[in-house]
Motif scaffolding. Sequence first.
Motif, PDB file in Angstrom:
ATOM      1  N   ILE A  36     -16.306  12.212  40.763  1.00  0.00           N
ATOM      2  CA  ILE A  36     -15.272  12.149  41.806  1.00  0.00           C
ATOM      3  C   ILE A  36     -13.895  12.143  41.155  1.00  0.00           C
ATOM      4  CG2 ILE A  36     -14.219  10.651  43.559  1.00  0.00           C
ATOM      5  CD1 ILE A  36     -17.105   9.729  44.248  1.00  0.00           C
ATOM      6  N   SER A  37     -13.788  11.379  40.083  1.00  0.00           N
ATOM      7  CA  SER A  37     -12.517  11.233  39.392  1.00  0.00           C
ATOM      8  C   SER A  37     -12.099  12.543  38.720  1.00  0.00           C
ATOM      9  CB  SER A  37     -12.674  10.113  38.358  1.00  0.00           C
ATOM     10  OG  SER A  37     -11.470   9.785  37.790  1.00  0.00           O
ATOM     11  N   SER A  38     -13.040  13.205  38.073  1.00  0.00           N
ATOM     12  CA  SER A  38     -12.707  14.399  37.283  1.00  0.00           C
ATOM     13  C   SER A  38     -12.803  15.703  38.063  1.00  0.00           C
ATOM     14  CB  SER A  38     -13.660  14.489  36.083  1.00  0.00           C
ATOM     15  OG  SER A  38     -14.993  14.766  36.528  1.00  0.00           O
ATOM     16  N   LYS A  39     -13.520  15.683  39.208  1.00  0.00           N
ATOM     17  CA  LYS A  39     -13.841  16.929  39.941  1.00  0.00           C
ATOM     18  C   LYS A  39     -14.443  17.988  39.020  1.00  0.00           C
ATOM     19  CE  LYS A  39     -11.012  15.209  43.228  1.00  0.00           C
ATOM     20  NZ  LYS A  39     -10.352  13.918  42.894  1.00  0.00           N
ATOM     21  N   ASP A  40     -15.205  17.521  38.053  1.00  0.00           N
ATOM     22  CA  ASP A  40     -15.815  18.420  37.077  1.00  0.00           C
ATOM     23  C   ASP A  40     -17.187  18.836  37.605  1.00  0.00           C
ATOM     24  OD1 ASP A  40     -17.311  19.481  34.988  1.00  0.00           O
ATOM     25  OD2 ASP A  40     -16.614  18.039  33.500  1.00  0.00           O
ATOM     26  N   VAL A  41     -17.359  20.138  37.879  1.00  0.00           N
ATOM     27  CA  VAL A  41     -18.625  20.588  38.464  1.00  0.00           C
ATOM     28  C   VAL A  41     -19.796  20.382  37.527  1.00  0.00           C
ATOM     29  CG1 VAL A  41     -17.766  22.251  40.140  1.00  0.00           C
ATOM     30  CG2 VAL A  41     -18.175  22.995  37.803  1.00  0.00           C
ATOM     31  N   TYR A  42     -19.529  20.442  36.217  1.00  0.00           N
ATOM     32  CA  TYR A  42     -20.646  20.256  35.286  1.00  0.00           C
ATOM     33  C   TYR A  42     -21.099  18.804  35.280  1.00  0.00           C
ATOM     34  CZ  TYR A  42     -19.700  25.025  34.156  1.00  0.00           C
ATOM     35  OH  TYR A  42     -19.529  26.376  34.263  1.00  0.00           O
ATOM     36  N   ALA A  43     -20.137  17.883  35.385  1.00  0.00           N
ATOM     37  CA  ALA A  43     -20.488  16.463  35.527  1.00  0.00           C
ATOM     38  C   ALA A  43     -21.297  16.265  36.801  1.00  0.00           C
ATOM     39  CB  ALA A  43     -19.223  15.609  35.545  1.00  0.00           C
ATOM     40  N   VAL A  95     -23.211  18.526  38.326  1.00  0.00           N
ATOM     41  CA  VAL A  95     -24.546  19.111  38.165  1.00  0.00           C
ATOM     42  C   VAL A  95     -25.437  18.195  37.321  1.00  0.00           C
ATOM     43  CG1 VAL A  95     -25.802  21.008  37.081  1.00  0.00           C
ATOM     44  CG2 VAL A  95     -23.836  21.482  38.540  1.00  0.00           C
ATOM     45  N   GLU A  96     -24.824  17.526  36.346  1.00  0.00           N
ATOM     46  CA  GLU A  96     -25.564  16.592  35.488  1.00  0.00           C
ATOM     47  C   GLU A  96     -26.223  15.497  36.341  1.00  0.00           C
ATOM     48  OE1 GLU A  96     -26.442  16.773  32.495  1.00  0.00           O
ATOM     49  OE2 GLU A  96     -27.170  14.738  32.146  1.00  0.00           O
ATOM     50  N   VAL A  99     -26.741  12.580  44.447  1.00  0.00           N
ATOM     51  CA  VAL A  99     -26.846  14.043  44.397  1.00  0.00           C
ATOM     52  C   VAL A  99     -26.059  14.680  45.548  1.00  0.00           C
ATOM     53  CG1 VAL A  99     -28.456  15.993  44.592  1.00  0.00           C
ATOM     54  CG2 VAL A  99     -29.049  14.023  43.172  1.00  0.00           C
ATOM     55  N   ALA A 100     -26.088  14.046  46.716  1.00  0.00           N
ATOM     56  CA  ALA A 100     -25.337  14.586  47.857  1.00  0.00           C
ATOM     57  C   ALA A 100     -23.839  14.617  47.552  1.00  0.00           C
ATOM     58  CB  ALA A 100     -25.614  13.757  49.110  1.00  0.00           C
ATOM     59  N   VAL A 101     -23.344  13.550  46.915  1.00  0.00           N
ATOM     60  CA  VAL A 101     -21.925  13.532  46.517  1.00  0.00           C
ATOM     61  C   VAL A 101     -21.661  14.650  45.507  1.00  0.00           C
ATOM     62  CG1 VAL A 101     -20.134  12.217  45.309  1.00  0.00           C
ATOM     63  CG2 VAL A 101     -21.607  11.062  46.983  1.00  0.00           C
ATOM     64  N   ALA A 102     -22.558  14.781  44.540  1.00  0.00           N
ATOM     65  CA  ALA A 102     -22.402  15.816  43.522  1.00  0.00           C
ATOM     66  C   ALA A 102     -22.372  17.209  44.151  1.00  0.00           C
ATOM     67  CB  ALA A 102     -23.540  15.723  42.505  1.00  0.00           C
ATOM     68  N   ASP A 103     -23.265  17.451  45.112  1.00  0.00           N
ATOM     69  CA  ASP A 103     -23.314  18.753  45.777  1.00  0.00           C
ATOM     70  C   ASP A 103     -21.984  19.048  46.486  1.00  0.00           C
ATOM     71  OD1 ASP A 103     -25.862  19.242  44.947  1.00  0.00           O
ATOM     72  OD2 ASP A 103     -26.820  18.724  46.845  1.00  0.00           O
ATOM     73  N   ARG A 104     -21.403  18.010  47.058  1.00  0.00           N
ATOM     74  CA  ARG A 104     -20.104  18.198  47.745  1.00  0.00           C
ATOM     75  C   ARG A 104     -19.005  18.582  46.765  1.00  0.00           C
ATOM     76  NH1 ARG A 104     -20.068  17.975  53.162  1.00  0.00           N
ATOM     77  NH2 ARG A 104     -21.835  16.824  53.961  1.00  0.00           N
ATOM     78  N   ILE A 105     -19.063  17.982  45.571  1.00  0.00           N
ATOM     79  CA  ILE A 105     -18.048  18.315  44.554  1.00  0.00           C
ATOM     80  C   ILE A 105     -18.224  19.767  44.109  1.00  0.00           C
ATOM     81  CG2 ILE A 105     -17.249  17.830  42.203  1.00  0.00           C
ATOM     82  CD1 ILE A 105     -18.076  14.841  42.782  1.00  0.00           C
ATOM     83  N   ARG A 111     -19.597  27.186  46.728  1.00  0.00           N
ATOM     84  CA  ARG A 111     -21.017  27.410  47.004  1.00  0.00           C
ATOM     85  C   ARG A 111     -21.850  26.204  46.597  1.00  0.00           C
ATOM     86  NH1 ARG A 111     -19.711  31.355  43.025  1.00  0.00           N
ATOM     87  NH2 ARG A 111     -19.860  33.162  44.382  1.00  0.00           N
ATOM     88  N   TYR A 112     -23.050  26.148  47.163  1.00  0.00           N
ATOM     89  CA  TYR A 112     -23.959  25.049  46.853  1.00  0.00           C
ATOM     90  C   TYR A 112     -24.780  25.411  45.621  1.00  0.00           C
ATOM     91  CZ  TYR A 112     -22.746  23.189  51.395  1.00  0.00           C
ATOM     92  OH  TYR A 112     -22.051  22.691  52.448  1.00  0.00           O
ATOM     93  N   GLY A 113     -25.240  24.389  44.912  1.00  0.00           N
ATOM     94  CA  GLY A 113     -26.179  24.614  43.820  1.00  0.00           C
ATOM     95  C   GLY A 113     -25.512  24.642  42.471  1.00  0.00           C
ATOM     96  N   ASN A 114     -26.241  25.145  41.492  1.00  0.00           N
ATOM     97  CA  ASN A 114     -25.808  25.140  40.107  1.00  0.00           C
ATOM     98  C   ASN A 114     -24.636  26.107  39.900  1.00  0.00           C
ATOM     99  OD1 ASN A 114     -25.552  25.546  37.317  1.00  0.00           O
ATOM    100  ND2 ASN A 114     -27.716  25.014  37.003  1.00  0.00           N
ATOM    101  N   PRO A 115     -23.492  25.601  39.422  1.00  0.00           N
ATOM    102  CA  PRO A 115     -22.322  26.474  39.275  1.00  0.00           C
ATOM    103  C   PRO A 115     -22.523  27.560  38.227  1.00  0.00           C
ATOM    104  CG  PRO A 115     -21.914  24.353  38.232  1.00  0.00           C
ATOM    105  CD  PRO A 115     -23.224  24.240  38.943  1.00  0.00           C
ATOM    106  N   ASP A 116     -23.423  27.334  37.266  1.00  0.00           N
ATOM    107  CA  ASP A 116     -23.665  28.367  36.258  1.00  0.00           C
ATOM    108  C   ASP A 116     -24.222  29.630  36.893  1.00  0.00           C
ATOM    109  OD1 ASP A 116     -22.705  27.170  34.016  1.00  0.00           O
ATOM    110  OD2 ASP A 116     -24.573  26.104  33.597  1.00  0.00           O
TER     111      ASP A 116
END
Lengths: 223, 223
Positions: free
Chosen positions: B139-146, B148-149, B197-203, B210-215
């Motif tokens: 949430i703090s970093s808005k880092d999509v890889y964080a 996805v982790e 995971v729901a929070v992560a998906d929103r980020i 888009r939803y899912g893995n950004p890679d």
Amino acid sequence: MRDAFHEDLDKISDQLVTMTTMVATALERATAALLEGDRTVAESVIAADDDIDTLRREIDDLAVDLLARQQPVATDLRMVVTAMHMSSDIERMGDLARHIAKVARMAAPNLAVPDDMRPIIAEMAAVGQRLVKATGDAISSKDVYAAVEIGRIDDAMDELHKKVFTTLLDNWQHGMEAGVNATLLSRYYERFGDHAVAVADRIVYLVTGRYGNPDEGLSRDAH
Amino acid sequence: MRDAFHEDLDKISDQLVTMTTMVATALERATAALLEGDRTVAESVIAADDDIDTLRREIDDLAVDLLARQQPVATDLRMVVTAMHMSSDIERMGDLARHIAKVARMAAPNLAVPDDMRPIIAEMAAVGQRLVKATGDAISSKDVYAAVEIGRIDDAMDELHKKVFTTLLDNWQHGMEAGVNATLLSRYYERFGDHAVAVADRIVYLVTGRYGNPDEGLSRDAH
């Protein structure tokens, strides 16, 4: 004639009601699959949950679009935000019906619950139907008393939930697998009711500006 | 210097991170109460959940106020709406910690879980801590890889959840009450992870659209 904002809001409200009817169907069919050990019906409930999820996203997109175009404030703004919260709760009710279907599918063609647990489960499902129907009606009518009634119906669900645990802890003769299934199923039906109550609470808050029983609020206002 | 809108949005983001630290504390103490049979600690977790609920309402009020005052559109609007959804998920994680504390309280001073289930529960709690910490960081970093982790960490939670059921169904010797407790506790920890995971998906959705893995998204974009 309604202005553009309220026409859009009516459309969102209609879609929320549609979601509740889809969820009602899901719960009915999931329970049938469970009580009849019908894998095909269970599979169809699991597959149909995607449609509920899709409608939820459409409602959220409509709501965001409405915020962007109409820039509502005060109560109008609160109504749009509330609609988004409601879509989340109703979608979750659909997920719980899917969970019930998954328990049915895992056991099929056998039954996931033993005979003496079936009447309680059937009753939980019936209360669930009343709850989701009442939720759709309350969204449609914005009637705070209809919303409060949802809490009363949910009390019956909570009693059934307790009854499941009493049954499980009182000389259970059906083994651990049936016990695990009954525990999870009871939890799913109970949570289904909680989300109906969450929608009802939002309606009460929207209309009265406070949480809880509107009669208490109204009597406070009268003095 | 940040403009007024982004200063307010930063404040909301900070409050969400504060919520995650409160939830981390709740989960840690609830698990301690559970594994030590400590009623006092369990009670304190249950009481402290009100503070999480209050902060959630404050965040939602801040968000609605921001929408009304600043009338954001496009990505700015999406960010505010997303923050409201996140507050809902993080509040729910707090509720689940409270549920764990309630199981502990019901059994105290006895232990709700038998000795051979303790290591699995302790491991679920440890994974839960990693998840809520990662949620705050994302949430703090808005880092999509964080973000996805978080899904990857949650895979470990799902494995532990399955392990609980394997243990329950494989010659369980601790009776139905301990079985019901283990079933519910495992479900609570697992749901805790689902909300992370729901929070992560929103980020991921906010940042990539888009939803899912950004890679997968990024590789699609590259072709």
